[in-house]
Design a protein around this motif. Sequence first.
Motif, PDB file in Angstrom:
ATOM      1  N   UNK A 299       0.834  -1.150  -0.022  1.00 29.32           N
ATOM      2  CA  UNK A 299       0.199   0.034  -0.095  1.00 29.32           C
ATOM      3  C   UNK A 299       0.874   1.188  -0.087  1.00 29.32           C
ATOM      4  N   UNK A 300       0.698   2.257  -0.759  1.00 28.43           N
ATOM      5  CA  UNK A 300       1.433   3.340  -0.949  1.00 28.43           C
ATOM      6  C   UNK A 300       0.608   4.438  -0.988  1.00 28.43           C
ATOM      7  N   UNK A 301       1.217   5.764  -0.627  1.00 28.09           N
ATOM      8  CA  UNK A 301       0.424   6.953  -1.035  1.00 28.09           C
ATOM      9  C   UNK A 301       0.772   7.303  -2.258  1.00 28.09           C
ATOM     10  N   UNK A 302      -0.101   8.343  -2.920  1.00 23.34           N
ATOM     11  CA  UNK A 302       0.202   8.531  -4.431  1.00 23.34           C
ATOM     12  C   UNK A 302       1.666   9.339  -4.462  1.00 23.34           C
ATOM     13  N   UNK A 303       2.014  10.105  -3.221  1.00 20.30           N
ATOM     14  CA  UNK A 303       3.573  10.889  -3.318  1.00 20.30           C
ATOM     15  C   UNK A 303       4.503   9.849  -3.308  1.00 20.30           C
TER      16      UNK A 303
END
Length: 326
Positions: A299-303
């Motif tokens: 899971x990653x944030x957009x940034x």
Amino acid sequence: MLAAVADSPGRLADVLTVRAVGAPAAPGAGEVVVRMLASTVNPSDEVTVSGAYGSRTAFPMVPGFEGVGVIDAAGPGVPATAVGRRVLPLGSAGNWQQYKRLGYSWCVGVPDDLPDEIACFAYINPLTALTMVERFCRPGIRNVVVTAATSAIGRHLAELLAGRGLTPVGVVRGTPGRAVTDPSQWRAVIRTDGPRWREELRAAVGPGGIDVAFDCVGGGVGADVFTLTARHGVFVHYGLLSRTPLPAECFTGRSGARVELFRLRDVIHEDGGRHLPELFAPVFALLRSGGLRTAVGTRVGLSELPCHLKDPATGRAGKTLIELQR
């Protein structure tokens, strides 16, 4: 808002940057603005950003063909009840941004009991696998071969074929750490890094040849699988993971086997999106019953996405879930 932007064609990990861009304008007639919740990375994103579809790809572009979001605003002609509804925004790229404007007809409502991390993956792999199996696996089919058998769509195909009493032969590269999820669903799994893999495949298929081959690799591996396709058989080519086209002789018809070029885009755009709810109904039903699930690896944030894509291990232990409002 934040958006992941590819300013020029190239390798996705090299050309993608995340930056602040202008929020979409107010939706016009028949349009909505979707607040994106989650998206993911698919080979179709990488191929599109590479410039392979130059005639219909303009740069700079925001990639992302798959995802789930909530309708945040609606223009004239859109039912007021649409606002606040979770949807799959289809028909175009652009899901790797926090808000996306599109036509309401391209939004497919998501059942309330499907979490975001399941609904996010309801489109490209499940719909492709289900449509291909229904279209090409008619009664009487016995010998099925699936290339890239360890991929997400390879797993979906094996699951759907098992439901029809079919155990396919899988073809894999032999990448360390990658294996088919459920070996019982496969008659054999052939690794192309072995010196005699073609002979092993021929023995696994038997003298009758392949009735249906599902190929998303192309190149030499695809061509070798094609040569084993029976005269009455069909070779379904739906991807190009090798980045190398099938040889021209696969399309001459001399062998008797039929090549079918399957493009999910053609299925989706068939009638301007009017058939989308009906098309997705069986996919949602299978997902609700626990079928066609996709394992989330990271899971990653957009940034964080550009850095994540540079990691050589990306995608080996499951799909990437991009959390767009994080």
